[in-house]
Design a protein around this motif. Structure first.
Motif, PDB file in Angstrom:
ATOM      1  N   ARG A 102       0.793  -1.067  -0.073  1.00 28.89           N
ATOM      2  CA  ARG A 102       0.103   0.097  -0.096  1.00 28.89           C
ATOM      3  C   ARG A 102       0.662   1.205   0.037  1.00 28.89           C
ATOM      4  O   ARG A 102       1.475   1.370   1.058  1.00 28.89           O
ATOM      5  N   PRO A 103       0.928   1.910  -1.087  1.00 25.45           N
ATOM      6  CA  PRO A 103       1.670   3.093  -1.061  1.00 25.45           C
ATOM      7  C   PRO A 103       1.088   4.182   0.149  1.00 25.45           C
ATOM      8  O   PRO A 103      -0.208   4.420   0.218  1.00 25.45           O
ATOM      9  N   LEU A 104       2.166   4.796   0.727  1.00 24.72           N
ATOM     10  CA  LEU A 104       1.771   5.826   1.822  1.00 24.72           C
ATOM     11  C   LEU A 104       1.583   7.231   1.191  1.00 24.72           C
ATOM     12  O   LEU A 104       2.556   7.798   0.577  1.00 24.72           O
ATOM     13  N   THR A 105       0.622   8.144   1.551  1.00 26.62           N
ATOM     14  CA  THR A 105       0.513   9.336   1.404  1.00 26.62           C
ATOM     15  C   THR A 105       0.550  10.002   2.554  1.00 26.62           C
ATOM     16  O   THR A 105       0.607  11.469   2.669  1.00 26.62           O
ATOM     17  N   GLY A 106       0.650   9.542   3.816  1.00 27.03           N
ATOM     18  CA  GLY A 106       0.912  10.099   5.046  1.00 27.03           C
ATOM     19  C   GLY A 106       1.293   9.174   6.155  1.00 27.03           C
ATOM     20  O   GLY A 106       1.401   7.822   5.833  1.00 27.03           O
ATOM     21  N   PRO A 107       1.487   9.542   7.345  1.00 30.06           N
ATOM     22  CA  PRO A 107       1.847   8.632   8.445  1.00 30.06           C
ATOM     23  C   PRO A 107       0.824   7.352   8.642  1.00 30.06           C
ATOM     24  O   PRO A 107      -0.235   7.474   8.386  1.00 30.06           O
TER      25      PRO A 107
END
Length: 474
Positions: A349-354
């Motif tokens: 899952r690509p992260l866009t935040g913490p």
């Protein structure tokens, strides 16, 4: 002599030829020019040019600058300027971002994007109702975070009714999924709280610790779960491994020497609001365990992962094609959060935040480096990062230990460092601002017999009849 208005128009045309659109618009937009036909014609031309710039900025991803151009074009030419498509494009951009934030569980960010629609006159009755639902959802999440699961569930009943009234669209489906997830979390937290109460009453401390950790993963600021975990720690006799608190202030990180001898603050001590992760030398050391391997032990609550560079303060340098500061891992109350500063993927899952890390999560950095995150011991908040992609750390280590309170080395599977041939355990832990060790095995520290709790420093050699390990500065 030319009239003043002609001079102003000439100045505006020169600014336009030189590509100074904003200056040209400022000149033509003056009230004393609006009544002249030539000014209106130039204003329409400027509006077209600004609208063209707005399209380019939006396509390049500079949507805020693009929106300012849309507003400027409308001021220059009013309803005659063809920017309706740009307004719709910007509106869809905000909705898409809100959808993505909801899919990622970032409700606060989704609320901000929907609120922009209202502020910029792009709202509709449907998006206005959706904003109200998301605001209720955000309020519920905040209540759940402090352990008020019953109140959070109650606050979600209104949004559920409103969702049923709205039409079924992609937007409402994402909101509905997030509402269902929070409702599920509220129910799970409520059930765990009942089990925690029963386990505490029966003094089943191992179960108390497991339940408290699960509750805190749902409600990080739940004081009941925090208190239960502290009580369980004291009950099992491992209170000495908790972080030392002196003068009413917690010590966020410790070096191998007494904290009185430290010449620098911890990277997570927050002595300055301007200090960012990786700006201070990290508190860490190398631990070499004979016949087992080498381990990089990080003592700070906040560590940076990235590419090694000369004079770098990165706590976990990885020899790979990464950013110098690629990601930050933070520990708070036994939980770990990874904050992506560049491209980070967790379990695909690509992260866009913490994101809160869970046991056996796989962290991927830069598309190549893969690390397994584990918390082996239920009675310790210490975590382990194990490279599984063949990339090495600098200095080279078999694994990285994010040492919170204690580090257990021994033959059992829940040890932070598994030493299968050892007859028992050795524990490193923090006490009174120092790093100490203890073991139920006969042990010497630098050739001196260790009796009970024994302080250790950089360069120490710990030996027993069938085992040995060394601590070195890193």
């Amino acid at each position: 002599m030319l009239p003043t208005w002609r001079k102003q128009l000439g100045e505006a045309r020169r600014a336009l030829r030189e590509g100074q659109l904003d200056r040209a618009c400022a000149i033509v937009g003056q009230d004393d020019l609006k009544d002249f036909r030539q000014a209106r014609e130039l204003s329409a031309e400027l509006a077209e040019r600004v609208a063209e710039r707005a399209r380019g900025r939006m396509q390049a991803g500079y949507t805020s600058a693009g929106w300012r151009d849309v507003e400027l074009a409308e001021r220059m030419a009013g309803n005659d300027c063809p920017v309706a498509d740009l307004r719709q494009s910007y509106r869809q951009h905000l909705l898409d971002r809100a959808q993505q934030f909801l899919a990622d569980g970032r409700t606060a960010a989704a609320e901000q994007e929907l609120a922009k629609l209202a502020r910029r006159g792009l709202n509709s009755s449907e998006t206005a109702e959706m904003l109200e639902i998301v605001q209720h959802l955000l309020q519920a999440e905040q209540m759940l975070s402090v352990g008020k699961s019953a109140e959070a569930a109650q606050s979600l009943r209104g949004p559920t009714v409103q969702l049923n009234r709205l039409g079924v669209t992609m937007d409402t489906q994402l909101v509905a999924r997030r509402v269902e997830q929070v409702e599920h979390d509220c129910q799970e937290h409520h059930d765990l709280a009942s089990q925690l109460h029963a386990a505490s009453a029966n003094q089943e401390w191992q179960q108390v610790l497991e339940l408290a950790d699960r509750m805190l993963s749902l409600a990080p600021r739940d004081r009941v779960a925090q208190a239960a975990r502290k009580k369980a720690w004291r009950a099992v006799g491992l209170d000495a491994t908790r972080l030392f608190h002196g003068a009413g202030r917690p010590v966020a990180s410790l070096s191998l020497k007494d904290t009185a001898d430290l010449k620098r603050p911890s990277s997570s001590s927050h002595t300055s609001n301007d200090t960012m992760p990786g700006s201070e030398p990290p508190n860490r050391f190398m631990m070499w365990v004979d016949a087992v391997g080498g381990f990089l032990v990080c003592l700070d609550e906040e560590v940076v992962l990235g590419q090694p560079t000369p004079n770098s303060n990165i706590a976990i340098p990885l020899c790979a094609d990464l950013s110098r500061r690629h990601a930050v891992i933070r520990r708070e109350g036994g939980n770990y959060t990874i904050d992506p500063l560049s491209d980070v993927v967790v379990d695909g899952r690509p992260l866009t935040g913490p994101m809160v890390l869970a046991n056996h999560h796989t962290i991927e950095l830069g598309g190549t480096v893969r690390l397994e995150f584990t918390k082996p011991h239920a009675l310790s908040a210490t975590a382990r990062l194990t490279p599984i992609s063949g990339h090495r750390t600098e200095p080279r280590a078999d694994a990285v230990l994010l040492m919170a309170d204690s580090c257990v080395m021994g033959p059992r599977s829940h040890s932070h460092v598994i030493c299968r041939r050892w007859p028992g355990d050795i524990m490193l832990f923090r006490q009174a601002g120092r790093l100490c060790c203890r073991s139920n095995l006969p042990l010497t520290v630098d050739g001196v017999a260790a009796d009970g709790v024994t302080p250790v420093e950089a360069g120490a050699r710990l030996e027993g009849e069938s085992f040995a390990l060394s601590l070195e500065e890193a």
